[in-house]
Design an enzyme around this catalytic site. Sequence first.
Site: not given
Length: 730
Positions: A598, A611
């Site tokens: 990400s 995350y």
Amino acid sequence: MPDFKHVNYSWDDSHAATLDAVDRLVYRSNILGADQRVTNTGGGNTSSKIVETDPLTGKDVEVLWVKGSGGDLRTSKRENFSSLYQDKLIALQDVYAAKPEKGLKTAAEDEMVAMYFHTTFNLNPRASSIDTPLHSFLTGKHVDHMHPNAIIAIAASKNCEALTKEIFGGEMAYVPWMRPGFELGLAMQEIEKQNPGVKAIMMGQHGFISWDDDDKVCYTRTLEFIEKAAEYIEAKYEGKGGDAAAFGGAKYETLPEEQRRATFAQILPWLRGRVSQFKRFIGTIQDDEKILRFVNSNDAPRLAELGTSCPDHFLRTKIKPLYVDWNPQTEDLDALKAKLEAGLEQYRKDYATYYENCKHDNSPAMRDPNPTVVLIPGLGMIAWGKDKSESRVTAEFYNCAVEVMRGAEAIDEYISLPQQEAFDIEYWLLEEAKLQRMPAEKELARQIVVVVGAGSGIGKETAHRLVKDGAQIVCVDLNEEAAQATAKEITDKYGLGIGVAGSGISGCGPAIGLAANITDRESIRAMLDQVALAFGGFDHICVTAGIFVPSDTTGHIPDDKWGLTFSINVTGSYFVADEAAKTWREQGLRGNLVLTTSANAAVAKKGSLAYDTSKAAANHLVRELAIELSPLVRVNGVAPATVVKGSAMFPRDRVIGSLAKYDIPYSDDEETESLVGKLAQFYADRTLTKSPITPADQAEAYFLLVSQRLSKTTGQVVTVDGGLHEAFLR
């Protein structure tokens, strides 16, 4: 309605009455092709001589409508048929007669195929079949040329001519093996002239042809001949002891199903690597009672070595299969591998010898010398092809060959085509020209890609993107229904391919859906074993599965959620890579692993502590795995920025929470699509390109990384974030 036991009678008078003459031909073809006992996939052809209005003269002319080159009778439509002036086809006999060197396998014979274009009626673009003269030169208005197993069993018998007379009396004549073409058409024309009462001809080691002036009668007569042949064979077969005595009786015992499947799962990727030395193959296994009866038998080695008889069969299955004389009761997996290795080496030598002994000065170069059919006692059959559809059809054709051998051995003695005749079909220049005209294979053809997380979002889009370029897709998700739904979308769009349902052949189209929990090694291994059973192995894996658990309003995330985040986003990818590595090494074929990280891995921000740190770990996992799996496997990552539209990570409540967080105006009763659009545009406005990022944008990156376009790239993370400058490397 006639009462048939060995074929299906499907003619419907009420339906046929609604059709014009050409559509009646299509209808007849479809119902003949729908019964695999009548003809095999892609095999046989049909025709009708129909009076049409000539567009040039306005006069009535007789036109031969005949199934064109390629295609399958079961699925053929009007556009799959050639239309040719019948009188001009007949006139080609004078053209041929004037050629100085006529006869089978001459340039004159092959030159006549190009002449068919000069007889085309009404600019029909469908190329004519090499069987066109067979249909034109017989007087029947309607002609069926079929390849039924029962008929070919007689055609492939040592005493075919005598058996034809015994079984059919004067109803069916006989012509010895001749390669399809002009000479065979002339031979059939002469046979009909000499035997005016005959309505069918047995074609030695090939099939048969029948005709009549009424299309329904022609259809029924075709079935009657097949029924009569099958009845004769089955009576002889039962008289010799039936299944118990088939192929000389059983020599080996079948392994229990669970053990068979486990053995197949272990052996298939290894074997796929060895048969894919020239081009990669996709596999299909078959282990039903019929094929096991054959591979376990005393006569299997002898019959397998003879190879197939009908040209339609061996063009798919090669000159012969590879039979491995392995004892499933006393020998282990290592012994099987050793025998397969030795068998493959000998098979390639035999194929090279066959090529050298039979080639002509102008023969095409030798093709892939690896077998397309492998027979293993106790296990069954493995068939190989360029994709799942072709491997299923290869399996289907060898099933037909086994049935032919069963019938021929029951009534007489099975014989195969002489090697030179087989070679002249396999390496026929016209066949080579047809191969050269075929479109180039797609970029991901012959490759199997496992997409983990394919049930939704980026994974689903990636599965759809990769299949578009020819890949076979394994859709994997924790939610099996979602994985199967994506696979169904793909098969609905691209079709299951051709093959036989309910034949005992493991069937799937270009995609299957499987369940797996990537935090559980056993689940991953079970999934990869299923992939081996479905396709023979795999080439690439894309891991798009992930989880986002936001921190609460105080910035805290529960310990279990922290652990779950890392378990899925980091450890799960490692487990997949570690289990897949075992298969990659067994195959020995280069592959790709693409993980999903990400942009958040490089950008620290409030509210996504677990995350973001898990994705930072995933970034480094890419680099570590690139080293560990080199040089066989390239490992790269895709780093999306916030993908809102189409993402499973953005349910309505999270979208609303984000809108509130960023003070973006919205109303509670607003449509979800509208809310998603607002948030997507907000994120887009923070990027340099000012465009919302979609799953399709990410899918393109996965495509690039599993293709050969970036073949020297490994250990890298490709960002697809619209230009998020906060994530620039520093």
